[in-house]
Scaffold this motif. Structure first.
Motif, short mmCIF file in Angstrom:
data_model
loop_
_atom_site.label_atom_id
_atom_site.label_comp_id
_atom_site.label_asym_id
_atom_site.label_seq_id
_atom_site.Cartn_x
_atom_site.Cartn_y
_atom_site.Cartn_z
N LEU A 253 0.88 -1.16 0.00
CA LEU A 253 0.00 0.00 0.00
C LEU A 253 0.91 1.21 0.00
N THR A 254 0.49 2.31 -0.63
CA THR A 254 1.34 3.50 -0.55
C THR A 254 0.90 4.36 0.63
N TYR A 255 1.78 5.28 1.03
CA TYR A 255 1.45 6.18 2.14
C TYR A 255 0.13 6.90 1.86
N ASP A 302 6.06 4.88 -2.77
CA ASP A 302 5.51 5.02 -4.12
C ASP A 302 4.86 3.74 -4.62
N VAL A 303 4.00 3.92 -5.61
CA VAL A 303 3.34 2.77 -6.21
C VAL A 303 4.39 1.95 -6.95
N THR A 304 4.39 0.67 -6.71
CA THR A 304 5.33 -0.18 -7.44
C THR A 304 4.61 -1.15 -8.35
N ASP A 305 3.31 -1.30 -8.15
CA ASP A 305 2.58 -2.21 -9.05
C ASP A 305 1.53 -1.42 -9.82
N GLU A 306 0.95 -2.08 -10.78
CA GLU A 306 0.00 -1.42 -11.66
C GLU A 306 -1.44 -1.58 -11.19
#
Ligand code: ASP
Ligand code: MG
Length: 471
Positions: A253-255, A302-306
Motif C-alpha cells: 500500500l502507498t502512504y 511510491d506505487v510499485t505495481d500497476e
C-alpha cells in the motif's frame, strides 16, 4: 536496523508477551539492530484515565481498585515468564513504585477536585512505564539482552498536553545518543511508546494510540530500514472482513492510500502518527503478533505495481446536507459562503460535491454535526432563501460514504464504469459522488441500507476473479 512496535493487545497477557519475545528473536536473526517500542498492556491506559477522572469527580474507589488490578495484571505476566528470582524481585519493586505514585497522584487529584491536562499526562503515561520494563525483563528471560528506556529521555515534545507533537531535532539527537550505545553493545532497547517530555522535562503524551507515533519518530531518527507495527490483525485488508468475507490482506500500500483509508474510517495507521516515517521514506509493515508467519502489509512511499483499486471502505452515520436552487446559477460566492458557514461551526466535512450546473452543493458531515451545520447555513443564506434563489437547505440522514481507494486508479480509464456497473446490477442508487483530482479515491454516497451490499458488489467487481485464480 528494524523498529518493532507492539500494540496493547500484543502485550495483553502472558501468551502475548511470549509471542512478542519470539518475534523479537526472529527479527534479530534478520538484523542485529532491533529497537522495540511498546504500548501499555491492553486496557491499562483506559483504566488509568478513568481512575484519574473519577478521582477528580470525588470517587476514590476506582483508583484503589485500579491499583490492585494493575498490580495483579503485570505481576501475573512477570510470575509466569521471569524465572530469575532477582529479576522478578526487581520488577516487583518497580511496579510497586509506579503504582504508589499512581495512588499518590490520584489522591492529590481527589483532594484538589480538579484534573488538568498536564496532570492527566503524568497518570496516563504510567501504563507504558509499567509495560516496557516488564517486556525488557521477559526478553532477558528468553536470552535476549534487552534494556528498557523511558521515552521521556529521548522524545522531546511541545507542551500540548494530551496530544503533544515531537520536536524532531533534539529528539533525534537524544535518541541517537541514548540508543546507539545500547545497540552497539548488542542490546535491544525497549522504549516506552506514547510518552515524551517537554524540553523542560515535563511529562507529555502523544495522544491516544500514540505508540505508533513513537515508533515512527524513533525509526526516523535512527533511519531504520523498516518500522514494523505489530498488532492483532493481518495488516490492511481490501475491505472489512465482517462485511466482505473474501477480503484479503494487501501485500503493499502507498502512504497516500493508507492515509485515504484512515480518513475514510478504515482501522489503519493514522496519517499524523506515521508522518515522521513518511518524511524519511521509511517503509512501514503492519503485521499480526498472533500470526507472525501470516500475511502482512508493507506501506511504501511510491506505487510499485500497476494495481487499480486497492481497498473499499465505508464510513457510516453521516448526513448529507444539500444547498439547492436554480437561483444559484452564476451567482458567485455561494460555495465560499457555504464552506465558511460550515467551517465556523467546526464541522468535519468528509465530502463535497457540486454539480456542474451549479444547481446544488452537497456536503457529507457526521450525523452529530448536522443540526449545527444546517442552522449555520440557513442563517448565512437567509437572504437567498427568502428570495428563493436557494430553494432549501435539505438534510438527508442515515447516509454512508463508500470510498474506493487506489493510487493506481490515476489515469486508468474504466474504473468508475466498473463501479457503477456493479452497483447498477445490484440496483443500488448512488446519491452523490466525488472524485478527488488526485484520483486516489472515488467516494460514493449511498443509503445505510445499501452500504454493505455496495461494498460487497464493488469488492466483487475488482477482486472476485483475482481471489478465485489465486486459490
Ligand atoms: N497506550 C496508549 C493508548 O492506549 C498508546 C497506544 O496504545 O498506542 O492510547
Ligand atoms: Mg493501544
Amino acid at each position: 536496523m528494524l523498529v518493532l512496535k507492539f500494540g496493547g493487545t500484543s502485550v495483553g497477557n502472558t501468551q502475548a508477551f511470549a509471542q512478542v519475545a519470539q518475534i523479537v528473536a526472529h527479527a534479530r536473526a534478520q538484523d542485529p539492530n532491533v529497537v522495540v517500542v511498546t504500548s501499555a498492556m491492553s486496557g491499562v491506559t483506559n483504566t488509568l484515565i478513568h481512575a484519574a477522572r473519577s478521582a477528580a469527580e470525588g470517587y476514590e474507589q476506582p483508583y484503589r481498585e485500579a491499583r490492585s488490578d494493575l498490580l495483579l495484571k503485570h505481576q501475573l505476566v512477570a510470575g509466569q515468564l521471569i524465572d530469575d528470582g532477582v529479576e522478578r524481585a526487581a520488577y516487583g519493586r518497580l511496579i510497586d513504585d509506579r503504582l504508589r505514585s499512581f495512588e499518590r497522584l490520584c489522591q492529590s487529584i481527589h483532594v484538589l477536585g480538579e484534573l488538568t491536562a498536564r496532570g492527566l499526562d503524568v497518570v496516563s503515561g504510567l501504563g507504558e512505564r509499567m509495560a516496557a520494563p516488564l517486556l525488557a525483563a521477559v526478553l532477558r528471560a528468553q536470552g535476549i539482552d534487552a534494556e528498557w528506556v523511558d521515552a521521556a529521555e529521548i522524545v522531546v515534545t511541545d507542551d500540548s498536553f494530551g496530544s503533544a507533537s515531537p520536536v524532531m531535532e533534539p529528539t533525534c539527537a537524544h535518541t541517537t545518543a541514548r540508543l546507539r550505545p545500547l545497540l552497539d553493545a548488542g542490546k535491544v532497547p525497549v522504549v516506552t511508546g506514547f510518552v515524551g517530555a517537554t524540553a523542560d522535562g515535563i511529562a507529555t503524551t502523544l495522544g491516544r494510540g500514540g505508540s505508533d507515533y513513537s515508533a515512527a519518530i524513533v525509526g526516523a531518527c535512527l533511519n531504520a530500514n523498516e518500522v514494523q507495527i505489530w498488532t492483532d490483525v493481518n495488516g490492511v485488508l481490501t475491505a472489512d472482513p465482517r462485511i466482505v468475507p473474501t477480503a484479503h490482506t494487501l501485500p503493499e500500500l502507498t502512504y497516500i492510500e493508507a492515509s485515504e483509508l484512515a480518513y475514510f474510517g478504515a482501522k489503519v495507521l493514522h496519517p499524523k502518527t506515521i508522518l515522521p516515517a513518511v518524511e524519511a521514506r521509511i517503509p512501514i509493515r503492519v503485521a499480526n503478533t498472533f500470526d507472525p508467519a501470516g500475511p502482512s502489509t508493507l506501506v511504501v512511499p511510491d506505487v510499485t505495481d500497476e494495481g487499480s483499486v486497492k481497498a473499499i471502505t465505508a464510513i457510516k452515520h453521516l448526513t448529507l446536507v444539500n444547498v439547492e436552487g436554480r437561483g444559484m446559477i452564476g451567482v458567485p460566492g455561494i460555495a465560499a459562503r457555504t464552506f465558511k458557514a460550515v467551517a465556523e461551526v467546526g464541522a468535519n466535512v468528509l465530502m463535497i460535491s457540486q454539480s456542474s450546473s451549479e444547481q446544488s452543493i452537497c456536503l457529507a458531515v457526521p450525523e452529530a454535526d448536522a443540526p449545527a451545520v444546517i442552522s449555520a447555513l440557513q442563517k448565512e443564506l437567509e437572504r437567498e432563501l427568502s428570495r428563493h434563489f436557494i430553494d432549501q437547505v435539505r438534510a438527508m440522514h442515515n447516509i454512508v460514504i463508500v470510498a474506493v481507494v487506489g493510487a493506481g486508479m490515476r489515469g486508468t480509464p474504466g474504473i468508475s464504469g466498473r463501479i457503477f456497473t456493479a452497483l447498477g446490477e445490484a440496483r443500488i442508487n448512488v446519491i452523490a459522488l466525488a472524485q478527488g483530482s488526485s484520483e486516489v479515491n472515488i467516494s460514493l454516497v449511498v443509503t445505510e441500507e445499501d452500504a454493505d451490499e455496495a461494498v460487497r458488489r464493488i469488492h466483487e467487481a475488482f477482486f472476485a476473479k483475482a481471489a478465485a485464480s489465486s486459490l
